[in-house]
Motif scaffolding. Structure first.
Motif, PDB file in Angstrom:
ATOM      1  N   MET A 179       0.839  -1.182   0.000  1.00  0.00           N
ATOM      2  CA  MET A 179       0.000   0.000   0.000  1.00  0.00           C
ATOM      3  C   MET A 179       0.892   1.256   0.000  1.00  0.00           C
ATOM      4  SD  MET A 179      -3.096   0.859   2.590  1.00  0.00           S
ATOM      5  CE  MET A 179      -3.017   2.420   3.409  1.00  0.00           C
ATOM      6  N   PRO A 180       0.574   2.247  -0.872  1.00  0.00           N
ATOM      7  CA  PRO A 180       1.394   3.455  -0.917  1.00  0.00           C
ATOM      8  C   PRO A 180       1.348   4.224   0.403  1.00  0.00           C
ATOM      9  CG  PRO A 180      -0.336   3.482  -2.634  1.00  0.00           C
ATOM     10  CD  PRO A 180      -0.519   2.249  -1.816  1.00  0.00           C
ATOM     11  N   LYS A 181       2.433   4.952   0.685  1.00  0.00           N
ATOM     12  CA  LYS A 181       2.497   5.773   1.906  1.00  0.00           C
ATOM     13  C   LYS A 181       1.476   6.904   1.862  1.00  0.00           C
ATOM     14  CE  LYS A 181       6.833   6.943   1.603  1.00  0.00           C
ATOM     15  NZ  LYS A 181       8.176   7.452   1.875  1.00  0.00           N
ATOM     16  N   GLY A 182       1.177   7.340   0.686  1.00  0.00           N
ATOM     17  CA  GLY A 182       0.247   8.443   0.489  1.00  0.00           C
ATOM     18  C   GLY A 182       0.064   8.642  -0.999  1.00  0.00           C
ATOM     19  N   PRO A 183      -0.821   9.540  -1.372  1.00  0.00           N
ATOM     20  CA  PRO A 183      -1.059   9.756  -2.801  1.00  0.00           C
ATOM     21  C   PRO A 183       0.089  10.517  -3.455  1.00  0.00           C
ATOM     22  CG  PRO A 183      -2.268  11.364  -1.509  1.00  0.00           C
ATOM     23  CD  PRO A 183      -1.636  10.405  -0.531  1.00  0.00           C
ATOM     24  N   VAL A 184       0.102  10.459  -4.769  1.00  0.00           N
ATOM     25  CA  VAL A 184       0.987  11.310  -5.561  1.00  0.00           C
ATOM     26  C   VAL A 184       0.100  12.389  -6.171  1.00  0.00           C
ATOM     27  CG1 VAL A 184       2.539  11.473  -7.538  1.00  0.00           C
ATOM     28  CG2 VAL A 184       2.628   9.466  -6.026  1.00  0.00           C
ATOM     29  N   ILE A 185       0.371  13.621  -5.768  1.00  0.00           N
ATOM     30  CA  ILE A 185      -0.427  14.755  -6.221  1.00  0.00           C
ATOM     31  C   ILE A 185       0.452  15.653  -7.075  1.00  0.00           C
ATOM     32  CG2 ILE A 185      -1.742  16.782  -5.491  1.00  0.00           C
ATOM     33  CD1 ILE A 185      -2.318  15.250  -2.848  1.00  0.00           C
ATOM     34  N   VAL A 186      -0.004  15.921  -8.285  1.00  0.00           N
ATOM     35  CA  VAL A 186       0.678  16.850  -9.174  1.00  0.00           C
ATOM     36  C   VAL A 186      -0.044  18.189  -9.056  1.00  0.00           C
ATOM     37  CG1 VAL A 186       1.265  17.398 -11.571  1.00  0.00           C
ATOM     38  CG2 VAL A 186       1.364  15.013 -10.773  1.00  0.00           C
ATOM     39  N   ILE A 187       0.699  19.226  -8.692  1.00  0.00           N
ATOM     40  CA  ILE A 187       0.141  20.578  -8.672  1.00  0.00           C
ATOM     41  C   ILE A 187       0.830  21.339  -9.787  1.00  0.00           C
ATOM     42  CG2 ILE A 187      -0.173  22.724  -7.385  1.00  0.00           C
ATOM     43  CD1 ILE A 187      -0.318  21.117  -4.834  1.00  0.00           C
ATOM     44  N   THR A 188       0.038  21.774 -10.765  1.00  0.00           N
ATOM     45  CA  THR A 188       0.590  22.399 -11.951  1.00  0.00           C
ATOM     46  C   THR A 188      -0.174  23.675 -12.279  1.00  0.00           C
ATOM     47  OG1 THR A 188       1.370  21.926 -14.211  1.00  0.00           O
ATOM     48  CG2 THR A 188      -0.798  21.039 -13.588  1.00  0.00           C
ATOM     49  N   GLY A 189       0.390  24.439 -13.166  1.00  0.00           N
ATOM     50  CA  GLY A 189      -0.223  25.693 -13.581  1.00  0.00           C
ATOM     51  C   GLY A 189       0.848  26.596 -14.153  1.00  0.00           C
ATOM     52  N   THR A 190       0.408  27.628 -14.823  1.00  0.00           N
ATOM     53  CA  THR A 190       1.304  28.627 -15.377  1.00  0.00           C
ATOM     54  C   THR A 190       2.139  29.225 -14.237  1.00  0.00           C
ATOM     55  OG1 THR A 190      -0.394  29.133 -17.021  1.00  0.00           O
ATOM     56  CG2 THR A 190       1.338  30.756 -16.754  1.00  0.00           C
ATOM     57  N   PRO A 191       3.397  29.585 -14.482  1.00  0.00           N
ATOM     58  CA  PRO A 191       4.172  30.258 -13.433  1.00  0.00           C
ATOM     59  C   PRO A 191       3.394  31.448 -12.847  1.00  0.00           C
ATOM     60  CG  PRO A 191       5.613  29.681 -15.248  1.00  0.00           C
ATOM     61  CD  PRO A 191       4.208  29.368 -15.701  1.00  0.00           C
ATOM     62  N   GLY A 192       3.411  31.526 -11.517  1.00  0.00           N
ATOM     63  CA  GLY A 192       2.731  32.622 -10.838  1.00  0.00           C
ATOM     64  C   GLY A 192       1.335  32.307 -10.347  1.00  0.00           C
ATOM     65  N   THR A 193       0.861  31.084 -10.587  1.00  0.00           N
ATOM     66  CA  THR A 193      -0.497  30.732 -10.147  1.00  0.00           C
ATOM     67  C   THR A 193      -0.553  30.248  -8.706  1.00  0.00           C
ATOM     68  OG1 THR A 193      -0.246  28.535 -11.158  1.00  0.00           O
ATOM     69  CG2 THR A 193      -1.410  30.209 -12.467  1.00  0.00           C
ATOM     70  N   GLY A 194       0.601  30.050  -8.072  1.00  0.00           N
ATOM     71  CA  GLY A 194       0.597  29.672  -6.659  1.00  0.00           C
ATOM     72  C   GLY A 194       0.889  28.213  -6.374  1.00  0.00           C
ATOM     73  N   LYS A 195       1.548  27.534  -7.297  1.00  0.00           N
ATOM     74  CA  LYS A 195       1.825  26.102  -7.126  1.00  0.00           C
ATOM     75  C   LYS A 195       2.633  25.802  -5.865  1.00  0.00           C
ATOM     76  CE  LYS A 195       3.877  26.033 -11.051  1.00  0.00           C
ATOM     77  NZ  LYS A 195       3.615  27.433 -11.417  1.00  0.00           N
ATOM     78  N   SER A 196       3.740  26.505  -5.700  1.00  0.00           N
ATOM     79  CA  SER A 196       4.623  26.219  -4.562  1.00  0.00           C
ATOM     80  C   SER A 196       3.958  26.576  -3.243  1.00  0.00           C
ATOM     81  CB  SER A 196       5.948  26.959  -4.719  1.00  0.00           C
ATOM     82  OG  SER A 196       6.627  26.469  -5.865  1.00  0.00           O
ATOM     83  N   THR A 197       3.239  27.673  -3.210  1.00  0.00           N
ATOM     84  CA  THR A 197       2.530  28.057  -1.984  1.00  0.00           C
ATOM     85  C   THR A 197       1.484  27.014  -1.633  1.00  0.00           C
ATOM     86  OG1 THR A 197       2.884  30.390  -2.511  1.00  0.00           O
ATOM     87  CG2 THR A 197       1.183  29.885  -0.876  1.00  0.00           C
ATOM     88  N   HIS A 198       0.702  26.584  -2.614  1.00  0.00           N
ATOM     89  CA  HIS A 198      -0.285  25.526  -2.375  1.00  0.00           C
ATOM     90  C   HIS A 198       0.394  24.251  -1.872  1.00  0.00           C
ATOM     91  CE1 HIS A 198      -3.341  27.876  -4.568  1.00  0.00           C
ATOM     92  NE2 HIS A 198      -4.230  26.990  -4.148  1.00  0.00           N
ATOM     93  N   LEU A 201       3.870  38.111 -11.959  1.00  0.00           N
ATOM     94  CA  LEU A 201       5.103  37.847 -12.702  1.00  0.00           C
ATOM     95  C   LEU A 201       5.980  39.094 -12.778  1.00  0.00           C
ATOM     96  CD1 LEU A 201       3.727  35.557 -15.558  1.00  0.00           C
ATOM     97  CD2 LEU A 201       4.798  34.877 -13.393  1.00  0.00           C
ATOM     98  N   GLU A 202       5.361  40.248 -12.887  1.00  0.00           N
ATOM     99  CA  GLU A 202       6.106  41.510 -12.858  1.00  0.00           C
ATOM    100  C   GLU A 202       6.825  41.668 -11.521  1.00  0.00           C
ATOM    101  OE1 GLU A 202       4.485  45.298 -15.432  1.00  0.00           O
ATOM    102  OE2 GLU A 202       3.546  44.890 -13.509  1.00  0.00           O
ATOM    103  N   ALA A 203       6.118  41.331 -10.435  1.00  0.00           N
ATOM    104  CA  ALA A 203       6.705  41.435  -9.095  1.00  0.00           C
ATOM    105  C   ALA A 203       7.891  40.486  -8.928  1.00  0.00           C
ATOM    106  CB  ALA A 203       5.635  41.154  -8.033  1.00  0.00           C
ATOM    107  N   ARG A 204       7.917  39.398  -9.677  1.00  0.00           N
ATOM    108  CA  ARG A 204       9.044  38.453  -9.637  1.00  0.00           C
ATOM    109  C   ARG A 204      10.230  38.939 -10.460  1.00  0.00           C
ATOM    110  NH1 ARG A 204       6.740  32.296 -10.489  1.00  0.00           N
ATOM    111  NH2 ARG A 204       5.571  32.158  -8.540  1.00  0.00           N
ATOM    112  N   GLY A 205      10.035  39.993 -11.217  1.00  0.00           N
ATOM    113  CA  GLY A 205      11.114  40.509 -12.044  1.00  0.00           C
ATOM    114  C   GLY A 205      11.271  39.789 -13.371  1.00  0.00           C
ATOM    115  N   TYR A 206      10.239  39.110 -13.836  1.00  0.00           N
ATOM    116  CA  TYR A 206      10.301  38.430 -15.131  1.00  0.00           C
ATOM    117  C   TYR A 206      10.432  39.463 -16.242  1.00  0.00           C
ATOM    118  CZ  TYR A 206       8.789  33.766 -13.459  1.00  0.00           C
ATOM    119  OH  TYR A 206       8.696  32.532 -12.868  1.00  0.00           O
TER     120      TYR A 206
END
Length: 176
Positions: A1-20, A109-114
């Protein structure tokens, strides 16, 4: 049995993936390892070159996936990346696509300096729903979820919703 699920969090840069992903890793009822794939690529040298014009790395997907295979196989992982089609369908239990109004995304994205060119490209990708379509064409419809990511309230609600999904996933695993 897996330790937990594998969740992919994706989206355009700046949508909040890492924060989520960070909030989800802390709130999850089972331990989840957050892997920011862009950072993982840089740390392990899984790139062929750096494109200065686009301010991005050209990823060696074969080396990346070979390495990630052993990390993902036991489960309990959040994969956080701006693309998802590279990940084998068998890896994902849930694919979360974060979306954001393009004017809010532009400001982030502007705030990130892109560079203007990179902001325009990512903004166009968000308007055209490139990442959402990529997820829908790469994974079964029942595991792909689109979530709005424009405010703190939505962030908290999204994390709570995914935690509920994990709780149900755990019950389903126990029943198998």
């Amino acid at each position: 049995m897996p330790k937990g699920p594998v969740i992919v969090i994706t989206g355009t840069p700046g949508t909040g993936k890492s924060t989520h992903a960070e909030l989800l890793a802390n709130a999850s009822p089972v331990p989840l390892k957050h892997i920011n794939v862009s950072e993982y690529v840089k740390q392990r040298g899984f790139y062929e070159a750096y494109d200065a014009e686009w301010q991005t790395y050209t990823v060696d997907e074969d080396r990346l996936l070979d390495d990630l295979e052993t990390v993902v196989e036991p489960g309990g992982v959040i994969l956080d990346w701006h693309t998802c089609e590279a990940f084998p369908e068998r890896w994902a239990d849930l694919v979360v696509v974060l979306t954001c109004d393009h004017s809010k995304l532009w400001n982030r994205l502007e705030a990130r300096g892109y560079s203007l060119k990179k902001i325009q490209e990512n903004n166009e990708a968000e308007i055209m729903q490139v990442v959402l379509e990529e997820a829908r064409s790469s994974y079964p419809a029942e595991i792909v979820v689109e979530l709005q990511s424009e405010s703190l309230e939505q962030l908290e609600a999204n994390v709570a919703r995914i935690v509920e999904w994990i709780t149900q996933w755990m019950k389903n695993q126990e029943g198998n």
